[in-house]
Design a protein around this motif. Structure first.
Motif, PDB file in Angstrom:
ATOM      1  N   GLY A  74       5.295   0.533   4.133  1.00 28.97           N
ATOM      2  CA  GLY A  74       5.088  -0.277   2.934  1.00 28.97           C
ATOM      3  C   GLY A  74       5.941  -1.509   2.956  1.00 28.97           C
ATOM      4  O   GLY A  74       6.237  -2.088   1.928  1.00 28.97           O
ATOM      5  N   SER A  77       5.395  -5.442   0.737  1.00 30.87           N
ATOM      6  CA  SER A  77       4.784  -5.317  -0.579  1.00 30.87           C
ATOM      7  C   SER A  77       4.437  -6.694  -1.135  1.00 30.87           C
ATOM      8  O   SER A  77       5.247  -7.613  -1.087  1.00 30.87           O
ATOM      9  CB  SER A  77       5.761  -4.607  -1.516  1.00 30.87           C
ATOM     10  N   GLU A  80      -0.447  -9.298   0.061  1.00 32.95           N
ATOM     11  CA  GLU A  80      -1.848  -9.594  -0.258  1.00 32.95           C
ATOM     12  C   GLU A  80      -1.980 -10.655  -1.344  1.00 32.95           C
ATOM     13  O   GLU A  80      -3.051 -11.227  -1.533  1.00 32.95           O
ATOM     14  CB  GLU A  80      -2.595  -8.313  -0.655  1.00 32.95           C
ATOM     15  N   GLN A 105      -1.056  -0.416   8.739  1.00 33.07           N
ATOM     16  CA  GLN A 105      -0.817  -0.602   7.309  1.00 33.07           C
ATOM     17  C   GLN A 105      -0.741  -2.092   6.974  1.00 33.07           C
ATOM     18  O   GLN A 105      -1.309  -2.543   5.974  1.00 33.07           O
ATOM     19  CB  GLN A 105       0.472   0.103   6.875  1.00 33.07           C
ATOM     20  N   LYS A 108      -4.168  -3.589   6.917  1.00 29.30           N
ATOM     21  CA  LYS A 108      -4.861  -3.261   5.665  1.00 29.30           C
ATOM     22  C   LYS A 108      -4.417  -4.189   4.540  1.00 29.30           C
ATOM     23  O   LYS A 108      -5.236  -4.686   3.760  1.00 29.30           O
ATOM     24  CB  LYS A 108      -4.587  -1.811   5.257  1.00 29.30           C
ATOM     25  N   GLN A 109      -3.097  -4.404   4.445  1.00 27.72           N
ATOM     26  CA  GLN A 109      -2.570  -5.293   3.399  1.00 27.72           C
ATOM     27  C   GLN A 109      -3.114  -6.706   3.584  1.00 27.72           C
ATOM     28  O   GLN A 109      -3.502  -7.360   2.616  1.00 27.72           O
ATOM     29  CB  GLN A 109      -1.045  -5.306   3.426  1.00 27.72           C
ATOM     30  N   ASN A 113      -5.871  -9.726   1.384  1.00 25.18           N
ATOM     31  CA  ASN A 113      -5.526 -11.112   1.068  1.00 25.18           C
ATOM     32  C   ASN A 113      -6.794 -11.951   1.172  1.00 25.18           C
ATOM     33  O   ASN A 113      -7.521 -11.864   2.164  1.00 25.18           O
ATOM     34  CB  ASN A 113      -4.452 -11.603   2.053  1.00 25.18           C
TER      35      ASN A 113
END
Length: 122
Positions: A74, A77, A80, A105, A108-109, A113
């Motif tokens: 993560g 944070s 996006e 991950q 994916k973030q 965007n």
């Protein structure tokens, strides 16, 4: 970081070699208004996450992360929400399953965007 965040003409910021002791770098709203390029380099053991709050770094186009091995899944944070981001480059993240999960991950973030920034593994 608070002082740097108020420098409206600061366009390129390179934080290197464990530049500060925080485990999380936080980019708050209305901070780093002129920043177009952010480089996080050689934070071997301390940096675990980077948080971009809504309204932070409104001009950021390029993010380079090199050898910041403690950043976890993560770790970015709010990435996006960066409306001008075009490129994210990772250096030193190509050798084991842990980093494969981290890259997935992050991808994916970035997929969330609206600009669909490019992810490069160097």
């Amino acid at each position: 970081m608070e002082v740097l965040g108020n420098l409206s003409m600061l366009a390129i910021l390179r934080l290197q070699d464990n530049a500060c002791e925080e485990k999380e770098l936080r980019f708050g709203p209305e901070r780093f208004k002129g920043l177009t390029s952010l480089e996080l380099v050689n934070w071997w053991w301390s940096l675990e996450s980077v948080k971009f709050e809504v309204g932070a770094t409104p001009k950021l186009k390029v993010l380079l992360v090199a050898n910041c091995w403690q950043i976890n899944d993560g770790g970015f944070s709010g990435i996006e929400t960066l409306s001008t981001l075009k490129e994210v480059s990772l250096l030193g993240y190509n050798y084991d399953q842990t980093y494969t999960e981290f890259k997935e991950q992050l991808q994916k973030q970035l997929g969330m965007n609206k600009n669909k920034p490019n992810l490069s593994i160097l």
